[in-house]
Design a protein around this motif. Structure first.
Motif, mmCIF file in Angstrom:
data_model
loop_
_atom_site.group_PDB
_atom_site.id
_atom_site.type_symbol
_atom_site.label_atom_id
_atom_site.label_comp_id
_atom_site.label_asym_id
_atom_site.label_seq_id
_atom_site.Cartn_x
_atom_site.Cartn_y
_atom_site.Cartn_z
ATOM 1 N N LYS A 3 0.644 -1.184 -0.171
ATOM 2 C CA LYS A 3 -0.077 -0.045 -0.162
ATOM 3 C C LYS A 3 0.964 1.369 0.050
ATOM 4 N N ARG A 32 -1.740 1.098 -11.655
ATOM 5 C CA ARG A 32 -2.753 -0.066 -11.891
ATOM 6 C C ARG A 32 -2.932 -1.244 -10.929
ATOM 7 N N ASN A 33 -3.301 -0.817 -9.960
ATOM 8 C CA ASN A 33 -3.759 -1.779 -8.896
ATOM 9 C C ASN A 33 -2.613 -2.627 -8.432
#
Length: 76
Positions: A3, A32-33
């Motif tokens: 994260k 992009r995640n």
């Protein structure tokens, strides 16, 4: 899952940036995640030495078994 603001470990040398595998950085942006990351690398005195765009396979999360190690920064 990594994260923003997590510490991560570089998994390969980035000679253009003067960084070596094992250097620790902080995620400042996720692309992009989780396909890639912007990671800030700093000296222990708080001076930013690089902000690198990295693929997910170029970093890994810090684990409970990791220990910090100090090295002097060599000019790139």
């Amino acid at each position: 899952m990594i994260k923003e603001h997590d510490s991560v470990v570089l998994t390969e040398d980035l000679s253009d940036e003067g960084l070596k595998a094992g250097d620790i950085g902080t995620v400042v942006h996720i692309h992009r995640n989780g396909e890639g990351y912007e990671v800030e690398f700093m000296t222990l005195a708080g001076e930013t030495i690089a902000i690198a765009s990295l693929l997910s396979n170029q970093v890994r999360p810090v684990t409970r078994q990791d220990i910090a190690h100090v090295r002097e920064l060599q000019p790139a």
